[in-house]
Design a protein around this motif. Structure first.
Motif, PDB file in Angstrom:
ATOM      1  N   GLY A  80       0.793  -1.221   0.000  1.00  0.00           N
ATOM      2  CA  GLY A  80       0.000   0.000   0.000  1.00  0.00           C
ATOM      3  C   GLY A  80       0.824   1.270   0.000  1.00  0.00           C
ATOM      4  N   LEU A  81       2.154   1.138  -0.079  1.00  0.00           N
ATOM      5  CA  LEU A  81       3.028   2.312   0.027  1.00  0.00           C
ATOM      6  C   LEU A  81       2.916   3.247  -1.166  1.00  0.00           C
ATOM      7  N   SER A  82       2.674   2.690  -2.366  1.00  0.00           N
ATOM      8  CA  SER A  82       2.586   3.551  -3.539  1.00  0.00           C
ATOM      9  C   SER A  82       1.364   4.457  -3.458  1.00  0.00           C
ATOM     10  N   PHE A  84      -0.152   5.345  -0.694  1.00  0.00           N
ATOM     11  CA  PHE A  84       0.166   6.279   0.389  1.00  0.00           C
ATOM     12  C   PHE A  84       1.081   7.389  -0.114  1.00  0.00           C
ATOM     13  N   GLY A  85       2.113   7.012  -0.882  1.00  0.00           N
ATOM     14  CA  GLY A  85       3.037   8.008  -1.421  1.00  0.00           C
ATOM     15  C   GLY A  85       2.354   8.980  -2.366  1.00  0.00           C
ATOM     16  N   THR A  86       1.465   8.488  -3.203  1.00  0.00           N
ATOM     17  CA  THR A  86       0.714   9.362  -4.113  1.00  0.00           C
ATOM     18  C   THR A  86      -0.075  10.398  -3.328  1.00  0.00           C
ATOM     19  N   ARG A  87      -0.743   9.934  -2.286  1.00  0.00           N
ATOM     20  CA  ARG A  87      -1.559  10.844  -1.468  1.00  0.00           C
ATOM     21  C   ARG A  87      -0.705  11.895  -0.776  1.00  0.00           C
ATOM     22  N   GLU A  88       0.411  11.478  -0.194  1.00  0.00           N
ATOM     23  CA  GLU A  88       1.245  12.412   0.555  1.00  0.00           C
ATOM     24  C   GLU A  88       1.959  13.406  -0.360  1.00  0.00           C
ATOM     25  N   ILE A  89       2.384  12.949  -1.534  1.00  0.00           N
ATOM     26  CA  ILE A  89       3.027  13.863  -2.489  1.00  0.00           C
ATOM     27  C   ILE A  89       2.027  14.891  -2.984  1.00  0.00           C
ATOM     28  N   THR A  96       8.554  15.403  -2.315  1.00  0.00           N
ATOM     29  CA  THR A  96       8.593  14.292  -3.273  1.00  0.00           C
ATOM     30  C   THR A  96       9.882  13.487  -3.210  1.00  0.00           C
ATOM     31  N   PRO A  97      11.069  14.117  -3.222  1.00  0.00           N
ATOM     32  CA  PRO A  97      12.312  13.321  -3.170  1.00  0.00           C
ATOM     33  C   PRO A  97      12.402  12.420  -1.948  1.00  0.00           C
ATOM     34  N   ASN A  98      11.964  12.914  -0.784  1.00  0.00           N
ATOM     35  CA  ASN A  98      12.028  12.093   0.421  1.00  0.00           C
ATOM     36  C   ASN A  98      11.105  10.888   0.334  1.00  0.00           C
ATOM     37  N   TYR A  99       9.890  11.105  -0.139  1.00  0.00           N
ATOM     38  CA  TYR A  99       8.944   9.990  -0.270  1.00  0.00           C
ATOM     39  C   TYR A  99       9.447   8.970  -1.291  1.00  0.00           C
ATOM     40  N   VAL A 100       9.959   9.453  -2.416  1.00  0.00           N
ATOM     41  CA  VAL A 100      10.457   8.538  -3.447  1.00  0.00           C
ATOM     42  C   VAL A 100      11.642   7.741  -2.929  1.00  0.00           C
ATOM     43  N   ASN A 101      12.610   8.417  -2.323  1.00  0.00           N
ATOM     44  CA  ASN A 101      13.800   7.724  -1.823  1.00  0.00           C
ATOM     45  C   ASN A 101      13.458   6.697  -0.742  1.00  0.00           C
ATOM     46  N   ASN A 102      12.595   7.080   0.193  1.00  0.00           N
ATOM     47  CA  ASN A 102      12.237   6.170   1.281  1.00  0.00           C
ATOM     48  C   ASN A 102      11.423   4.975   0.792  1.00  0.00           C
ATOM     49  N   ILE A 103      10.383   5.241   0.011  1.00  0.00           N
ATOM     50  CA  ILE A 103       9.481   4.168  -0.410  1.00  0.00           C
ATOM     51  C   ILE A 103      10.161   3.224  -1.382  1.00  0.00           C
ATOM     52  N   VAL A 104      10.867   3.760  -2.370  1.00  0.00           N
ATOM     53  CA  VAL A 104      11.528   2.899  -3.350  1.00  0.00           C
ATOM     54  C   VAL A 104      12.642   2.090  -2.692  1.00  0.00           C
ATOM     55  N   SER A 105      13.392   2.691  -1.801  1.00  0.00           N
ATOM     56  CA  SER A 105      14.459   1.952  -1.104  1.00  0.00           C
ATOM     57  C   SER A 105      13.874   0.815  -0.281  1.00  0.00           C
TER      58      SER A 105
END
Length: 261
Positions: A80-82, A84-89, A96-105
């Motif tokens: 469900g992280l993607s 969640f990331g869409t909503r938060e971005i 955006t960079p923090n969410y992308v780096n954290n979620i993708v990692s």
């Protein structure tokens, strides 16, 4: 590659500064998403018709069975992280960079763990060598899923990037399958072709978003917050995946591959 990414980023920034009414932006985003699903859907139908005809019922059944197993594993990578990331971005585009780096990692590490377990299972299973190879190669799709970032562009309300990703990847897959897969004996090459053809868009998009893999820098307190917020979303997507793929999984275990195909 960096020059290409910089050019795309420049165009991206120019597009993002355009003033658009909310209704116009909503309409454009809807059209981009609808077009992406329609066009890529048509190409994928042609792709699977081509595969079914060239692989034959038995090998196409084996392919469908392993694919269904891998698609189930996608749910345990995403959690469900993607969404969640869409909503938060969408709420805070500056992060955006923090969410992308954290979620993708995080998704990468989960994918690596699941891949190792699945490879061990494939090696120890009683399947024929051909099936073991297919399972191990197709499991590489876990990493392409982990590194996919279309969800971030959805949060940024840049749906044309989603359109480009889906259509380009589908077109590349269909083109190379059509050219390279001539019959059932090319069975083992199919998952490898489908894997490689997803890489160009992934590499370009990660470059656009300035992705950096975080190993020691992952904040587990933040990740705990991510999980707690995404758990319900994950449960819904998991049940949807079970509904869509359960029949193929059961037939793969209980019936001959030709019937699955």
């Amino acid at each position: 590659m960096s020059i290409v990414c910089d050019i795309i980023i420049l165009n991206f920034s120019q597009i993002s500064t355009e003033e658009k009414s909310p209704m116009k932006k909503l309409t454009q985003n809807f059209m981009w998403m609808a077009s992406a699903n329609a066009v890529s859907g048509v190409i994928n139908v042609l792709l699977y018709i081509c595969l079914a005809r060239r692989l034959g019922a038995e090998r196409f059944g084996k392919f469908s069975f392993v694919q269904a197993m891998v698609l189930y594993m996608f749910s345990f990578i995403d959690l469900g992280l993607s969404t969640f990331g869409t909503r938060e971005i969408a709420k805070n585009k500056a992060e955006t960079p923090n969410y992308v780096n954290n979620i993708v990692s995080l998704r990468f590490f989960i994918a690596a763990a699941i891949y190792i377990l699945f490879a061990v299972y494939a090696g120890l299973s009683k399947q024929l060598l051909e099936m073991k190879i297919i399972m191990i190669i197709m499991a590489l799709w876990l990493f392409t899923f982990a590194f996919s970032v279309e969800w971030a562009f959805q949060g940024l309300e840049r749906m044309h990037f989603v359109f480009i990703s889906l259509v380009t990847t589908s077109a590349l897959q269909f083109f190379f399958i059509w050219i390279l897969v001539k019959g059932p004996y090319y069975f083992v090459s199919v998952p490898a072709i489908l894997f490689v053809t997803t890489l160009p868009i992934i590499i370009i998009y990660l470059g656009i978003l300035k992705f950096r893999l975080r190993i020691r820098a992952l904040d587990f307190k933040i990740l705990r917050l991510y999980f707690s917020s995404a758990l319900i979303i994950w449960a819904i997507s998991l049940f949807a995946q079970i509904y869509n793929g359960f029949d193929v999984i059961m037939m793969g275990w209980l019936r001959p591959p030709s019937e699955v195909g």
